[in-house]
Scaffold this motif. Structure first.
Motif, short mmCIF file in Angstrom:
data_model
loop_
_atom_site.label_atom_id
_atom_site.label_comp_id
_atom_site.label_asym_id
_atom_site.label_seq_id
_atom_site.Cartn_x
_atom_site.Cartn_y
_atom_site.Cartn_z
N LEU A 83 0.83 -1.21 0.00
CA LEU A 83 0.00 0.00 0.00
C LEU A 83 0.87 1.26 0.00
N GLN A 84 1.92 1.25 0.80
CA GLN A 84 2.80 2.41 0.85
C GLN A 84 3.48 2.66 -0.49
N ASP A 85 3.98 1.59 -1.11
CA ASP A 85 4.65 1.72 -2.40
C ASP A 85 3.68 2.15 -3.50
N LYS A 86 2.49 1.57 -3.52
CA LYS A 86 1.54 1.86 -4.60
C LYS A 86 0.92 3.25 -4.48
N TYR A 87 0.57 3.65 -3.26
CA TYR A 87 -0.15 4.92 -3.08
C TYR A 87 0.74 6.04 -2.56
N ASN A 88 2.00 5.73 -2.25
CA ASN A 88 2.97 6.72 -1.79
C ASN A 88 2.42 7.56 -0.63
N LEU A 89 1.88 6.87 0.36
CA LEU A 89 1.30 7.53 1.54
C LEU A 89 1.82 6.88 2.81
N ILE A 90 1.69 7.60 3.91
CA ILE A 90 2.02 7.04 5.23
C ILE A 90 0.97 5.98 5.55
N ILE A 91 1.41 4.87 6.12
CA ILE A 91 0.50 3.80 6.52
C ILE A 91 0.49 3.74 8.05
N TYR A 92 -0.71 3.85 8.62
CA TYR A 92 -0.89 3.70 10.06
C TYR A 92 -1.69 2.43 10.33
N ASN A 93 -1.72 2.06 11.59
CA ASN A 93 -2.56 0.95 12.04
C ASN A 93 -3.49 1.45 13.13
N TYR A 94 -4.04 2.65 12.95
CA TYR A 94 -4.89 3.28 13.94
C TYR A 94 -6.36 2.98 13.67
N THR A 95 -7.10 2.75 14.73
CA THR A 95 -8.55 2.66 14.63
C THR A 95 -9.10 4.07 14.48
N TYR A 96 -10.40 4.17 14.26
CA TYR A 96 -11.03 5.49 14.13
C TYR A 96 -10.75 6.34 15.38
N GLU A 97 -10.93 5.76 16.55
CA GLU A 97 -10.72 6.49 17.80
C GLU A 97 -9.27 6.98 17.91
N GLN A 98 -8.33 6.12 17.53
CA GLN A 98 -6.92 6.50 17.58
C GLN A 98 -6.59 7.59 16.57
N LEU A 99 -7.21 7.55 15.40
CA LEU A 99 -7.01 8.61 14.41
C LEU A 99 -7.51 9.95 14.96
N LYS A 100 -8.64 9.91 15.65
CA LYS A 100 -9.18 11.13 16.27
C LYS A 100 -8.23 11.63 17.36
N GLU A 101 -7.74 10.72 18.20
CA GLU A 101 -6.80 11.10 19.27
C GLU A 101 -5.53 11.73 18.70
N GLN A 102 -5.07 11.23 17.55
CA GLN A 102 -3.86 11.74 16.91
C GLN A 102 -4.14 13.01 16.09
N LYS A 103 -5.40 13.45 16.10
CA LYS A 103 -5.84 14.65 15.36
C LYS A 103 -5.59 14.53 13.86
N LEU A 104 -5.83 13.32 13.33
CA LEU A 104 -5.67 13.06 11.91
C LEU A 104 -7.01 13.19 11.18
N TYR A 105 -7.73 14.25 11.50
CA TYR A 105 -9.01 14.55 10.87
C TYR A 105 -9.09 16.05 10.67
N GLU A 106 -10.01 16.47 9.81
CA GLU A 106 -10.22 17.90 9.57
C GLU A 106 -10.82 18.51 10.83
N GLN A 107 -10.18 19.54 11.37
CA GLN A 107 -10.57 20.10 12.66
C GLN A 107 -12.00 20.62 12.71
N ASP A 108 -12.48 21.22 11.64
CA ASP A 108 -13.84 21.79 11.64
C ASP A 108 -14.92 20.77 11.26
N THR A 109 -14.52 19.56 10.90
CA THR A 109 -15.48 18.50 10.57
C THR A 109 -15.02 17.20 11.23
#
Length: 169
Positions: A83-109
């Motif tokens: 996935l990292q090689d094909k899409y050239n993106l950072i790969i995480y193993n975070y659940t939705y809750e962990q993504l929110k905790e890490q502030k990996l979402y749009e702040q106003d939405t």
């Protein structure tokens, strides 16, 4: 003395046979591991290419495996590298809750800055050459999809042969 000489003669043959059989099992193991990873890669690629609007400006992919998915740590790492090689993106193993905790979402939405891919479950049919993998992609409450993908091992490779239930929001 004659028995000892015969034993010494047979010993190298036995050692060579043991070494040869262990090499064969190592090669078979890596091949079957690739065969196990391949249907998951197909399912995830199909999911990512479905409803591409959810992929717009994504900054990362977070990959989560639900319990009961029969992948080893090296299998999971191979999927992440793909996935990292094909899409050239950072790969995480975070659940939705962990993504929110890490502030990996749009702040106003509540929309994520990337996509959350989940391998929900895998069902092996009685036929070892067929399986169903349920995968989901989440970006926001109004931006999610789950697909049941039916795969078959045909002519030396895994192929998508159908779809089961699909859910979108």
């Amino acid at each position: 003395m004659a028995i000892k000489a015969k034993s010494l003669f047979l010993l190298p043959i036995v050692i060579v046979m043991l070494l040869a059989s262990s090499c064969t099992s190592v090669n078979t193991g890596s091949s079957s591991s690739k065969e196990l990873v391949a249907p998951y890669l197909l399912a995830l690629d199909e999911l990512i290419s479905t409803d591409t609007a959810l992929n717009a400006n994504m900054e990362y992919i977070s990959l989560v495996l639900n319990g009961g998915v029969p992948l080893t740590k090296p299998d999971k790492q191979a999927i992440e590298k793909y996935l990292q090689d094909k899409y050239n993106l950072i790969i995480y193993n975070y659940t939705y809750e962990q993504l929110k905790e890490q502030k990996l979402y749009e702040q106003d939405t509540t929309m994520l800055k990337g996509i959350l891919l989940t391998i929900e479950k895998q069902n092996q049919s009685d036929d070892q050459n067929k399986m169903t993998i349920e995968v989901s992609k989440y970006r926001a409450n109004e931006g999610a999809i789950a697909i049941e993908i039916i795969l078959a091992y045909q002519q030396g490779k895994w192929e998508i042969v159908g779809y089961g239930q699909m859910r979108q929001s």
